[in-house]
Design a protein around this motif. Sequence first.
Motif, short mmCIF file in Angstrom:
data_model
loop_
_atom_site.label_atom_id
_atom_site.label_comp_id
_atom_site.label_asym_id
_atom_site.label_seq_id
_atom_site.Cartn_x
_atom_site.Cartn_y
_atom_site.Cartn_z
N SER A 237 -3.60 10.18 -10.10
CA SER A 237 -2.22 10.51 -9.74
C SER A 237 -1.34 10.73 -10.96
N GLY B 211 -7.26 6.28 2.44
CA GLY B 211 -8.34 5.85 1.56
C GLY B 211 -9.23 4.78 2.15
N HIS C 116 -7.58 5.84 -8.45
CA HIS C 116 -6.45 6.48 -7.77
C HIS C 116 -5.25 6.60 -8.70
N TRP D 96 0.85 -1.20 0.00
CA TRP D 96 0.00 0.00 0.00
C TRP D 96 0.89 1.24 0.00
N TRP E 154 -0.21 4.52 -0.79
CA TRP E 154 -0.93 5.78 -0.75
C TRP E 154 -0.45 6.62 0.43
#
Length: 361
Positions: free
Chosen positions: A272, A229, A268, A223, A225
Amino acid sequence: MPPLLTPHALLTQTGDPHTQIHITNLQTTLPLAHDAWGRPNLPQPILLSCTISLLHPFTTASSSDTVTPSTVHYGTLSKAILAATKEFTDLCTDETCPVPMHLRALVQFVHFYLTGWDTLPRFPCQERVVGDVDELKPLLKDVAMRLFELEVLLPKASLMGSGVSLRAGFGYDHGVGREMKGPSAYSMVLRLRDLKVPTLVGVNPNERLAKQIVYVDVEMQRWDWMVDGYCALEEIVVKSTEESSFQTLEALAQHLIERIIQYILIPHSSSSAPSNPSPLTKPHIQNHSKIKISLSKPTAVMFADAPTVEMVVDSDPEKSQVARGVWERVGKEGGGVGVREVPFPLVGRLDEWIARGEGGK
């Protein structure tokens, strides 16, 4: 930049631990991340757990029955972790040097505060913070470690489950004749814990008559991010589960994974990227998450706690047929027009929102 690995791959690289120190569920309160309703930066309980896997055995500490440099005093470690959280809070509320109160930022900062190693990703005013921490002499700066693990659990950040957690592992490479020069690899896992969702599932005639509770556990490995989220992720998982009507847990597990890829990961990755003509054009994606779904039916077997089915799928379309099918389906919906982000909170049913074709990016 150290590579982002799964926890299993990181453990394989660092080796099986032989000497460890654990701190479990150290309690504090922070205005961190989002609460269960998606409201940001409200005070909520935080549970921090830390594991240090040492490179060498305790030796002198175990033979002399005293706290020596071959170990780490767990009382001192606990105080240092709490001091790091306070320092992080002060940093986030400093008007001249604000840092977002995200889970990832807290995990990174606590590791940095304890070890002194400047890890990724960078945050605002990091140069000033680095100088401040150097003056404090980080507790674990000179400790020879194989692996440093830190988990931050938000027990009240889930509407349907027992909490949300982010667990990080930082592996250290100790080659022959080489000094430790910071993490050589790391892992990051976001987890939704024990979501209790009523749904129609089962092959037996009686199971088709009424909904039953299914426990859903979601792990998002690798992960990467920086933003939190998990509220949107829980919304997708809960609505997709309660609106479904499968005969097997296996089919439900794949359904959830496909929904997560299509409505969480692909939007996402699209947002981005500065330019993304097609969801299948993905040079900007450095790390594809690996998704692990665990489903349990506690009422299905009379004399057992629960039958459980687990499924792990890599969201990289080059490594998984399931993922590639989702990426291709989205790509065929109009060269990127098919990328749709579900609003949070979504009022009403998710399947109806999908049928209306809303949310194109």
